[in-house]
Design an enzyme around this catalytic site. Sequence first.
Site, PDB file in Angstrom:
ATOM      1  CE  LYS A  83      -4.413   0.877   2.322  1.00  0.00           C
ATOM      2  NZ  LYS A  83      -5.084   0.785   3.617  1.00  0.00           N
TER       3      LYS A  83
HETATM    4  O1  G3P Z   1      -7.977   1.567   5.103  1.00  0.00           O
HETATM    5  C1  G3P Z   1      -8.155   2.919   5.191  1.00  0.00           C
HETATM    6  C2  G3P Z   1      -9.522   3.421   5.465  1.00  0.00           C
HETATM    7  O2  G3P Z   1     -10.502   2.510   5.203  1.00  0.00           O
HETATM    8  C3  G3P Z   1      -9.680   4.377   6.571  1.00  0.00           C
HETATM    9  O3  G3P Z   1     -10.992   4.519   7.049  1.00  0.00           O
HETATM   10  O4  G3P Z   1     -12.663   5.331   8.675  1.00  0.00           O
HETATM   11  O5  G3P Z   1     -10.213   5.796   9.064  1.00  0.00           O
HETATM   12  O6  G3P Z   1     -11.450   6.987   7.266  1.00  0.00           O
HETATM   13  P1  G3P Z   1     -11.347   5.715   8.068  1.00  0.00           P
END
Ligand code: G3P
Length: 217
Positions: A83
């Site tokens: 990633k």
């Molecule tokens: O994997 C990254 C992503 O899904 C982050 O989610 O909820 O932290 O914006 P969030």
Amino acid sequence: MKFFADTAEIDAIAELNELGILDGVTTNPSLILKSGRDIVEVTREIAALVDGPVSAEVVAMQAPAMIEEGRKLAAIADNIAIKLPLTWDGLKACKALSGEGHMINVTLCFSANQALLAAKAGAAFISPFIGRLDDIDLDGTDLIADIRLIYDNYGFDTEILAASIRSVNHVTECARLGADVMTAPPEVIHKLAQHPLTDKGLETFLKDWEKTGQKII
Ligand code: G3P
């Protein structure tokens, strides 16, 4: 649509995997912190558990260091997707590492132009963060629609991995718009099975069954 679990919690991953609905896992530095585990150790464990791609994120900022770190992450298991952040250096690293045959997930995507660049740089996955766009009063799912249209216009095979999914409505909307993959926290995936009318209907059926006085087992 493929389902990835956005977590580094082994128990939650194992439960979804046993049900046969899990196609991969995504992690990031914040999720590794939350798990309290060593990144190499936990990533190896997840990759052994799940057949599909397991994203592990680099933290280097310059392309040469990203490439070196990406190679180390990829060496953990055959199903690692490296990633990389959607920065200019991240794109350089994407080009180099995808050229070496590695699977790349370009993350922190917030615009269609960024997604276009990632596809041209050889990304296997692009991760638009829809919840974080909603957080700043934009419509994150509009971005999924734009990327779908653009990728289909030109036949890019980079998979749209809808990330930062916060609700069951996000999942429905991403499926309607043709996202290839969605990654969500296990709690959101569990919620997909819930409906108040299912609970209400079940309650009625069980009460009526009790009134019949019958037994099957
Ligand atoms: O994997 C990254 C992503 O899904 C982050 O989610 O909820 O932290 O914006 P969030």
